[in-house]
Design a protein around this motif. Structure first.
Motif, PDB file in Angstrom:
ATOM      1  N   ALA A   1       0.476  -1.166   0.108  1.00  0.00           N
ATOM      2  CA  ALA A   1      -0.357   0.243  -0.424  1.00  0.00           C
ATOM      3  C   ALA A   1       1.325   1.419   0.108  1.00  0.00           C
ATOM      4  O   ALA A   1       2.051   1.452   0.454  1.00  0.00           O
ATOM      5  N   ASP A   2       0.331   2.652  -0.672  1.00  0.00           N
ATOM      6  CA  ASP A   2       0.694   3.664  -0.412  1.00  0.00           C
ATOM      7  C   ASP A   2       2.800   3.711  -0.908  1.00  0.00           C
ATOM      8  O   ASP A   2       3.248   4.481  -0.319  1.00  0.00           O
ATOM      9  N   SER A   3       2.712   2.716  -1.599  1.00  0.00           N
ATOM     10  CA  SER A   3       4.230   2.669  -2.610  1.00  0.00           C
ATOM     11  C   SER A   3       4.221   2.913  -4.078  1.00  0.00           C
ATOM     12  O   SER A   3       3.405   2.936  -5.467  1.00  0.00           O
TER      13      SER A   3
ATOM     14  N   VAL B   1       5.743   6.458 -13.782  1.00  0.00           N
ATOM     15  CA  VAL B   1       5.887   5.758 -12.598  1.00  0.00           C
ATOM     16  C   VAL B   1       4.641   5.393 -12.316  1.00  0.00           C
ATOM     17  O   VAL B   1       3.826   5.466 -13.298  1.00  0.00           O
ATOM     18  N   VAL B   2       5.679   3.992 -11.590  1.00  0.00           N
ATOM     19  CA  VAL B   2       3.650   3.070 -11.504  1.00  0.00           C
ATOM     20  C   VAL B   2       3.771   3.017  -9.926  1.00  0.00           C
ATOM     21  O   VAL B   2       4.609   2.934  -8.611  1.00  0.00           O
ATOM     22  N   GLY B   3       2.148   2.888  -9.420  1.00  0.00           N
ATOM     23  CA  GLY B   3       2.631   2.853  -7.774  1.00  0.00           C
ATOM     24  C   GLY B   3       1.089   2.136  -7.772  1.00  0.00           C
ATOM     25  O   GLY B   3      -0.007   1.926  -8.654  1.00  0.00           O
ATOM     26  N   SER B   4       0.744   2.172  -6.213  1.00  0.00           N
ATOM     27  CA  SER B   4      -0.368   1.694  -5.584  1.00  0.00           C
ATOM     28  C   SER B   4      -1.148   2.763  -5.077  1.00  0.00           C
ATOM     29  O   SER B   4      -2.090   2.381  -5.160  1.00  0.00           O
TER      30      SER B   4
ATOM     31  N   GLY C   1      16.652  14.076 -11.289  1.00  0.00           N
ATOM     32  CA  GLY C   1      16.679  12.537 -12.034  1.00  0.00           C
ATOM     33  C   GLY C   1      17.153  11.737 -11.414  1.00  0.00           C
ATOM     34  O   GLY C   1      18.027  12.003 -10.460  1.00  0.00           O
ATOM     35  N   GLY C   2      17.055  10.861 -12.128  1.00  0.00           N
ATOM     36  CA  GLY C   2      17.072   8.905 -11.089  1.00  0.00           C
ATOM     37  C   GLY C   2      15.854   7.898 -11.295  1.00  0.00           C
ATOM     38  O   GLY C   2      15.152   7.914 -11.746  1.00  0.00           O
ATOM     39  N   TRP C   3      15.996   7.630 -10.868  1.00  0.00           N
ATOM     40  CA  TRP C   3      14.713   6.958  -9.660  1.00  0.00           C
ATOM     41  C   TRP C   3      14.798   7.185  -8.232  1.00  0.00           C
ATOM     42  O   TRP C   3      15.173   7.738  -7.922  1.00  0.00           O
ATOM     43  N   ALA C   4      13.531   6.499  -7.406  1.00  0.00           N
ATOM     44  CA  ALA C   4      13.058   6.710  -6.760  1.00  0.00           C
ATOM     45  C   ALA C   4      12.361   5.762  -5.779  1.00  0.00           C
ATOM     46  O   ALA C   4      11.417   5.961  -6.970  1.00  0.00           O
ATOM     47  N   LEU C   5      11.893   5.220  -4.703  1.00  0.00           N
ATOM     48  CA  LEU C   5      10.870   4.254  -4.866  1.00  0.00           C
ATOM     49  C   LEU C   5      10.576   4.484  -3.021  1.00  0.00           C
ATOM     50  O   LEU C   5      10.994   5.126  -2.760  1.00  0.00           O
ATOM     51  N   VAL C   6       9.284   4.697  -3.340  1.00  0.00           N
ATOM     52  CA  VAL C   6       8.344   4.982  -2.090  1.00  0.00           C
ATOM     53  C   VAL C   6       7.436   3.326  -1.184  1.00  0.00           C
ATOM     54  O   VAL C   6       7.323   3.092  -1.984  1.00  0.00           O
ATOM     55  N   LYS C   7       8.003   4.013  -0.233  1.00  0.00           N
ATOM     56  CA  LYS C   7       7.139   2.159  -0.079  1.00  0.00           C
ATOM     57  C   LYS C   7       5.996   2.839   1.459  1.00  0.00           C
ATOM     58  O   LYS C   7       6.743   3.343   2.416  1.00  0.00           O
ATOM     59  N   GLU C   8       4.450   2.324   1.456  1.00  0.00           N
ATOM     60  CA  GLU C   8       4.148   2.477   2.524  1.00  0.00           C
ATOM     61  C   GLU C   8       4.070   4.191   2.725  1.00  0.00           C
ATOM     62  O   GLU C   8       4.524   4.659   4.137  1.00  0.00           O
ATOM     63  N   GLY C   9       4.196   5.140   1.902  1.00  0.00           N
ATOM     64  CA  GLY C   9       4.106   6.671   2.163  1.00  0.00           C
ATOM     65  C   GLY C   9       5.306   7.581   2.437  1.00  0.00           C
ATOM     66  O   GLY C   9       5.028   8.499   2.902  1.00  0.00           O
ATOM     67  N   LYS C  10       6.863   6.634   2.229  1.00  0.00           N
ATOM     68  CA  LYS C  10       7.916   7.600   2.718  1.00  0.00           C
ATOM     69  C   LYS C  10       8.648   6.895   1.879  1.00  0.00           C
ATOM     70  O   LYS C  10       8.502   5.511   1.012  1.00  0.00           O
ATOM     71  N   VAL C  11       9.532   7.933   1.429  1.00  0.00           N
ATOM     72  CA  VAL C  11      11.049   7.386   0.027  1.00  0.00           C
ATOM     73  C   VAL C  11      12.026   7.121   0.868  1.00  0.00           C
ATOM     74  O   VAL C  11      12.661   7.164   1.910  1.00  0.00           O
ATOM     75  N   ILE C  12      12.550   5.901   0.684  1.00  0.00           N
ATOM     76  CA  ILE C  12      13.662   5.200   1.297  1.00  0.00           C
ATOM     77  C   ILE C  12      14.255   4.922   0.414  1.00  0.00           C
ATOM     78  O   ILE C  12      15.186   4.053   0.400  1.00  0.00           O
TER      79      ILE C  12
ATOM     80  N   ALA D   1      13.610  -2.189  -2.416  1.00  0.00           N
ATOM     81  CA  ALA D   1      12.228  -2.570  -3.179  1.00  0.00           C
ATOM     82  C   ALA D   1      11.955  -3.995  -2.754  1.00  0.00           C
ATOM     83  O   ALA D   1      10.772  -4.985  -3.289  1.00  0.00           O
ATOM     84  N   ASP D   2      13.040  -5.031  -2.916  1.00  0.00           N
ATOM     85  CA  ASP D   2      12.646  -6.467  -2.200  1.00  0.00           C
ATOM     86  C   ASP D   2      12.079  -6.792  -0.942  1.00  0.00           C
ATOM     87  O   ASP D   2      12.097  -8.020  -0.818  1.00  0.00           O
ATOM     88  N   THR D   3      11.772  -5.643  -0.072  1.00  0.00           N
ATOM     89  CA  THR D   3      11.706  -6.078   1.080  1.00  0.00           C
ATOM     90  C   THR D   3       9.503  -5.290   0.784  1.00  0.00           C
ATOM     91  O   THR D   3       9.012  -5.935   1.604  1.00  0.00           O
ATOM     92  N   MET D   4       9.462  -5.332  -0.254  1.00  0.00           N
ATOM     93  CA  MET D   4       7.897  -4.806  -1.202  1.00  0.00           C
ATOM     94  C   MET D   4       7.575  -6.272  -1.485  1.00  0.00           C
ATOM     95  O   MET D   4       7.970  -7.037  -1.609  1.00  0.00           O
TER      96      MET D   4
END
Length: 157
Positions: free
Chosen positions: A26-28, A43-46, A63-74, A104-107
């Motif tokens: 959720a919220d990722s 961007v692809v997200g939930s 620029g670059g990559w960004a990963l958000v998990k449960e509403g937080k940039v991780i 990302a592997d924790t998601m």
């Protein structure tokens, strides 16, 4: 999924629902500024909020990559040269990418445990799909185009 315009300053966004891919957590979201063929942000997200966070993190890093998990940039990877490359040592960039993959592997992801490499491929390289989401423009206000025939289609029918 969305494609976010990086060039016109008009904040154009192409949007669609993409089944069978993306985060289940959720919220990722995951986003990247290296994308075929115009290097807009993909961007692809939930959730819309997570997708916006990921895009804003990329903007903050130029620029670059960004990963958000449960509403937080991780995790982020900075590509400060045009959003496509980095002037940092390759080992440093590789370390950042490995950290992003590990985070990302924790998601939970649709179709794979961990960040699906097929999703990475579709975000960063020439799209393996016949249909491509592009930034909407006057001739194609919905932004979905068939790369083989040039046919345009509304996102929802």
């Amino acid at each position: 999924m969305a494609t976010v315009d990086r060039y016109s300053g008009k904040a154009k966004v192409g949007k669609m629902f993409w089944t069978g891919s993306g985060p289940k957590t959720a919220d990722s979201a995951v986003a990247c500024s290296v994308s075929h063929d115009l290097h807009n942000i993909i961007v692809v997200g939930s959730s819309d909020a997570a997708m916006a966070q990921a895009v804003n993190a990329i903007a903050a890093n130029q620029g670059g990559w960004a990963l958000v998990k449960e509403g937080k940039v991780i995790s982020t990877v900075r590509f400060e040269i045009g959003g496509l490359m980095s002037s940092r040592p390759p080992a440093e960039v590789a370390k950042d990418l490995e950290q992003l993959y590990s985070a990302a592997d924790t998601m939970q992801w649709i179709g794979d445990p961990g960040l699906p490499r097929g999703l990475v491929f579709s975000l960063i390289t020439c799209s393996p799909f016949t249909w491509r989401l592009v930034i909407p423009y006057e001739g194609n206000p919905d932004g979905l185009i068939n790369l083989v025939t040039g046919e345009i289609r509304p996102i929802l029918q």
